[in-house]
Design an enzyme around this catalytic site. Structure first.
Site, short mmCIF file in Angstrom:
data_model
loop_
_atom_site.label_atom_id
_atom_site.label_comp_id
_atom_site.label_asym_id
_atom_site.label_seq_id
_atom_site.Cartn_x
_atom_site.Cartn_y
_atom_site.Cartn_z
CG ASP A 273 2.83 17.06 -13.93
OD1 ASP A 273 3.64 16.28 -13.87
OD2 ASP A 273 2.72 18.29 -13.55
CG HIS B 138 4.70 11.90 -12.35
ND1 HIS B 138 5.93 11.98 -11.63
CD2 HIS B 138 4.44 13.43 -12.36
CE1 HIS B 138 6.39 13.48 -11.55
NE2 HIS B 138 5.44 14.13 -11.75
CE1 TYR C 56 1.22 13.40 -10.27
CE2 TYR C 56 -0.55 14.04 -11.55
CZ TYR C 56 0.44 13.95 -11.37
OH TYR C 56 1.44 14.96 -11.90
CG HIS D 18 4.91 19.33 -3.66
ND1 HIS D 18 3.64 19.12 -3.59
CD2 HIS D 18 5.27 19.79 -5.14
CE1 HIS D 18 3.15 18.75 -4.85
NE2 HIS D 18 4.09 19.49 -5.77
CG HIS E 73 0.77 20.92 -11.94
ND1 HIS E 73 2.00 20.68 -11.44
CD2 HIS E 73 -0.16 21.33 -11.05
CE1 HIS E 73 1.65 20.94 -10.07
NE2 HIS E 73 0.78 21.52 -9.90
CG ASP F 2 8.10 17.00 -10.77
OD1 ASP F 2 7.82 18.15 -11.04
OD2 ASP F 2 7.18 16.28 -10.83
CD GLU G 265 5.93 20.85 -9.91
OE1 GLU G 265 5.02 20.65 -10.76
OE2 GLU G 265 5.69 21.29 -8.67
CG HIS H 20 5.47 20.72 -15.97
ND1 HIS H 20 5.40 22.13 -15.42
CD2 HIS H 20 5.00 20.04 -14.93
CE1 HIS H 20 4.89 22.11 -14.30
NE2 HIS H 20 4.51 20.65 -14.03
FE1 FEO Z 1 4.02 19.48 -12.16
FE2 FEO Z 1 5.31 16.39 -12.13
O1 FEO Z 1 5.22 18.30 -12.15
#
Ligand code: FEO
Length: 396
Positions: free
Chosen positions: A163, A222, A191, A23, A144, A81, A79, A77
């Site tokens: 995250d 991640h 990051y 993004h 996040h 991803d 989101e 979470h």
């Molecule tokens: Fe806030 Fe890796 O997503």
């Protein structure tokens, strides 16, 4: 690839070697979407992966257990991803219960058809026993998103940190001691700056809560898993959450015919002469990801733009919109730029500075057409002043 965190706890995610745009974040070293499988008397999947990589996730799980064996899917979470494969994972194991906090359920409902899903809603302090292992949950709003949550495996002293502590870093290795530490720390900084800088206060609170836990391993969603360098990443976070300044000056600019660039170089030279770290960044060449990363630990920043169409250059405008959203704190700054027959850029930059919490060090330095020796000397003086201010802020 070693994917085992502990006995019967495995990484089952996806390494995305080719992604270069997350993004808008420039992921030069790729990314990973981490999911983890815990096998006990009950089996739990911690998070899922980006929808495109569903098949990889399912294949990775099948190497350890049939899909029907999954009892719980912990959704830390919502989101995309981490959740965009969730509807199809649940279709493959419909008996699984989704464990998440209330906010996460709300967010999932607004993204997917959850009418057939079974939920177990948890809050901070709640536990879920899998057999020999106990999961303990900690809501971590804004780390996040408002829905975010950490999951801690009590008996293993293992924290799934979502995250937080992540990095966009593709590697064939899964652990921090299997990769080059300076590289992974640099990616962790990038990051932090680009994903969560805005939420420093909330992250500071979470660090305090997490400090009460005994932690031997941190498994983010991640990048690599921290097991040998936990002290280093936690210490780095303690500095990043307050945007702790270094004696460092960053000069951000966009130029049209080289005059603003010449001014930027002279400012950088002035700062360098004072012995601080001085970085000259063309926002158009470098892009917003590098801009945010370098601003995170800068003490003082010069913002320069040539005038185009009675305003600042478009890539400078994009960079400043991005930076304002990330809300860096504890910085000082000044505007500068060259103009020709029409003004506007330095006025725009000054107005932007006034709209932020950045301490303004003076009126913008403006130059009509090319900078002469006097203007360049003035730029060098500004560089020296920025260096002095950066030192002062770094000492706080
Ligand atoms: Fe806030 Fe890796 O997503």
């Amino acid at each position: 690839m070693n994917t085992q965190l502990r006995e019967n706890i495995h990484w089952v995610g996806y390494v995305d070697w080719s992604v270069r745009d997350f993004h808008g974040y420039n992921t030069n070293r790729g990314a990973t979407y981490n999911a983890y499988l815990l096998q006990d008397e009950k089996t739990a999947l911690i998070d899922t992966v980006k929808g495109l990589y569903l098949d990889h996730l399912l294949d990775n799980i099948r190497q350890h257990t049939p899909l029907e064996k999954i009892d719980y899917i912990i959704c830390n979470h919502s989101e995309h991803d981490h959740s965009s494969s969730l509807p199809r994972v649940l279709a493959a194991c419909p008996q699984a219960v989704v464990v998440c906090d209330q906010k996460c359920r709300e967010f999932l409902k607004m993204q997917y058809d959850i009418s057939e899903w079974n939920f177990q809603i948890v809050k901070t302090g709640d536990t879920l026993t899998l057999g020999k292992r106990t999961l303990q949950f900690m809501e971590t709003p804004m780390v996040h998103w408002p829905d975010s949550m950490f999951t801690y495996v009590v008996e293993e002293k293992l924290l799934f940190s979502m995250d937080a502590f992540g990095q966009h870093f593709a590697s064939s290795h899964r652990f921090d001691d299997e990769v080059d530490l300076p590289t992974v720390m640099a990616e962790a900084k990038t990051y932090y700056a680009n994903i969560v800088m805005l939420y420093g206060k909330q992250i500071a609170k979470v660090l305090e809560q997490a400090a009460r836990l005994e932690i031997e391993m941190i498994a983010p969603s991640h990048g690599v898993i921290w097991r040998s360098h936990i002290a280093e990443i936690v210490a780095a976070y303690q500095e990043w959450v307050v945007c702790q300044a270094k004696p460092k000056v960053v000069v951000l600019y966009d130029s049209m015919w080289g005059s603003t660039k010449r001014m930027a170089e002279a400012i950088t030279q002035g700062a360098a002469l004072e012995g601080v770290e001085a970085k000259l960044i063309s926002v158009r060449a470098a892009g917003i990801t590098e801009v945010a990363t370098e601003v995170l630990d800068a003490g003082a920043i010069a913002f320069g733009s040539a005038t185009l169409n009675m305003g600042m250059m478009p890539m400078m405008s994009a960079a400043l919109t991005y930076l304002k959203g990330l809300h860096p704190v504890g910085k000082a700054g000044i505007a500068f730029g060259s103009y020709g027959w029409g003004k506007g850029a330095t006025e725009d930059l000054q107005a932007w500075l006034q709209s932020t919490e950045i301490e303004i060090l003076g009126e913008p330095l403006k130059c009509k057409f090319r900078p002469n020796r006097e203007v360049l000397a003035e730029c060098e003086t500004i560089g020296r002043q920025l260096a002095e201010k950066a030192r002062e802020l770094a000492a706080r």
